[in-house]
Design an enzyme around this catalytic site. Structure first.
Site, PDB file in Angstrom:
ATOM      1  CE  LYS A  64      -3.656   2.549   2.644  1.00 31.66           C
ATOM      2  NZ  LYS A  64      -4.735   1.981   3.897  1.00 31.66           N
ATOM      3  CE  LYS A  95      -6.010   1.619  -0.703  1.00 32.16           C
ATOM      4  NZ  LYS A  95      -5.968   1.542   0.792  1.00 32.16           N
TER       5      LYS A  95
HETATM    6  C1  PBG Z   1      -7.831   3.106   5.528  1.00 35.77           C
HETATM    7  C2  PBG Z   1      -7.891   3.518   3.807  1.00 35.77           C
HETATM    8  C3  PBG Z   1      -7.631   3.649   2.798  1.00 35.77           C
HETATM    9  C4  PBG Z   1      -7.866   3.388   1.432  1.00 35.77           C
HETATM   10  C5  PBG Z   1      -8.528   2.207   1.778  1.00 35.77           C
HETATM   11  N1  PBG Z   1      -8.205   1.740   3.783  1.00 35.77           N
HETATM   12  C6  PBG Z   1      -7.119   5.653   2.973  1.00 35.77           C
HETATM   13  C7  PBG Z   1      -6.368   5.557   3.718  1.00 35.77           C
HETATM   14  O1  PBG Z   1      -5.080   5.411   3.493  1.00 35.77           O
HETATM   15  O2  PBG Z   1      -5.451   7.191   3.655  1.00 35.77           O
HETATM   16  C8  PBG Z   1      -7.959   4.170   0.372  1.00 35.77           C
HETATM   17  C9  PBG Z   1      -8.821   3.640  -0.358  1.00 35.77           C
HETATM   18  C10 PBG Z   1      -9.675   4.347  -1.850  1.00 35.77           C
HETATM   19  O3  PBG Z   1      -8.836   5.329  -2.195  1.00 35.77           O
HETATM   20  O4  PBG Z   1     -10.493   3.754  -2.316  1.00 35.77           O
HETATM   21  N2  PBG Z   1      -6.333   3.910   6.049  1.00 35.77           N
END
Ligand code: PBG
Length: 311
Positions: A181, A234
């Site tokens: 991520k 992601k």
């Molecule tokens: C929570 C989380 C996030 C997303 C999924 N889980 C946001 C972040 O890390 O700031 C992003 C998903 C999206 O942009 O569709 N930590």
């Protein structure tokens, strides 16, 4: 003939995971469109049930919670009657066959909006956060979640969650890890949707540097070693090269997350009439499959299923 030699199969209904933002509210039928994500909504529990019920072919959902109150220890994340716990119970009662995945993170529940415990100096404490993450995952499993998806990016969380699930007789509950991520600006609209933007600083101390691809392999291997059953990469499209590299070195199922910013861009251009949104959307998802995704989290899932664009 073309179908015969095609390398990547078209989308299947069961490839798709639909994310929902569930709001803790007393307001009946609560449903509020997210300004930066036209067509996506914050939903109260009854509106959530209605949407799930009116989407034939929907097999899998991913739930994010917006609690009524936030604090410095994210109590709402692991409360027995927290919003996610309530939503899971309601959906499993409504549709026992629906696969319910829960996003396990603390940012939506923390008053400061970070994914972990914060020192007064604003430093996120990795190890002190792990018990809260594990407790959150366990409470989701207790509520009936079929799979838990930790997205906090603390080191060691998969092992902590696995241990706590196993110790409480949830040995059969799989972990879908957000292993790879990135600290991405593509999450902008999500933070509006989930009301989870950090009040100060950013997430660069725990999410990955967009310039790094080999690091993704380290993260993927570490999470598998700790017991992850499937992995998420992601964002999706802009990181398809990373997905492809991870695919080569792991054998577990892989999931691509087409994130909020990707959705917002396609939708905005579509609404303006600048692109053929449907064609671009289908192509963007096909590309994720070609890059190696077995399943895809996309805000387009509902629409694809409603309009029967999958096989
Ligand atoms: C929570 C989380 C996030 C997303 C999924 N889980 C946001 C972040 O890390 O700031 C992003 C998903 C999206 O942009 O569709 N930590």
């Amino acid at each position: 003939m073309r179908a015969l030699v095609r390398e990547t199969a078209p989308l299947l209904a069961e490839d798709l995971i639909m994310p929902y933002f569930v709001v803790e509210t007393r307001e009946k039928g609560f449903m509020r469109e997210i300004p930066s994500m036209p067509g996506q909504f914050q939903l109260g529990l009854d509106a959530l049930e209605k949407r799930v019920d009116s989407t034939p072919g929907l097999t899998t959902v991913l739930l994010f919670g917006l609690p009524a109150d936030k604090d410095e220890k994210a109590s709402g994340a692991y409360a027995e009657d927290g919003i996610i716990q309530q939503a899971v119970r309601r959906l499993k009662a409504l549709r026992p066959d629906l696969l319910v995945i829960t996003d396990v993170c603390l940012c939506e529940y923390m008053s400061h909006g970070h994914c972990g415990i914060l020192t007064p100096e604003g430093i996120v404490l990795n190890d002190a956060t792990l018990p809260l993450i594990a407790q959150t995952a366990l409470s989701h499993a207790r509520a009936g979640a079929d799979m838990v998806a930790p997205s906090d990016m603390m080191d060691g969380r998969i092992a902590a969650i696995r241990a706590s699930l196993d110790a409480n007789a949830f040995t059969q509950t799989p972990i879908l890890s957000y292993a790879v991520k990135y600290a991405s600006a593509f999450y902008g609209p999500f933070r509006e949707a989930a009301e989870s933007a950090p009040a100060c600083g950013d997430r660069k101390s725990y999410q990955m540097d967009p310039g790094n691809a080999r690091e993704a392999l380290i993260e993927a291997r570490a999470d598998i070693a700790e017991g992850a059953d499937a992995l998420i990469v992601k964002p999706g499209g802009p990181y398809a090269d990373v997905l492809c590299r991870v695919r080569r070195i792991v054998d577990v199922p892989l999931c691509a997350y087409q994130v909020s910013g990707e959705y917002a861009m396609l939708r905005a251009a579509g609404l303006k009439g600048w692109i053929d949104e449907r064609a671009v959307m289908l192509e963007s998802l096909l590309c994720l499959k070609r890059a190696g995704a077995d399943m895809i989290i996309t805000y387009y899932a509902e629409e694809l299923l409603r309009e029967k664009l999958t096989r």
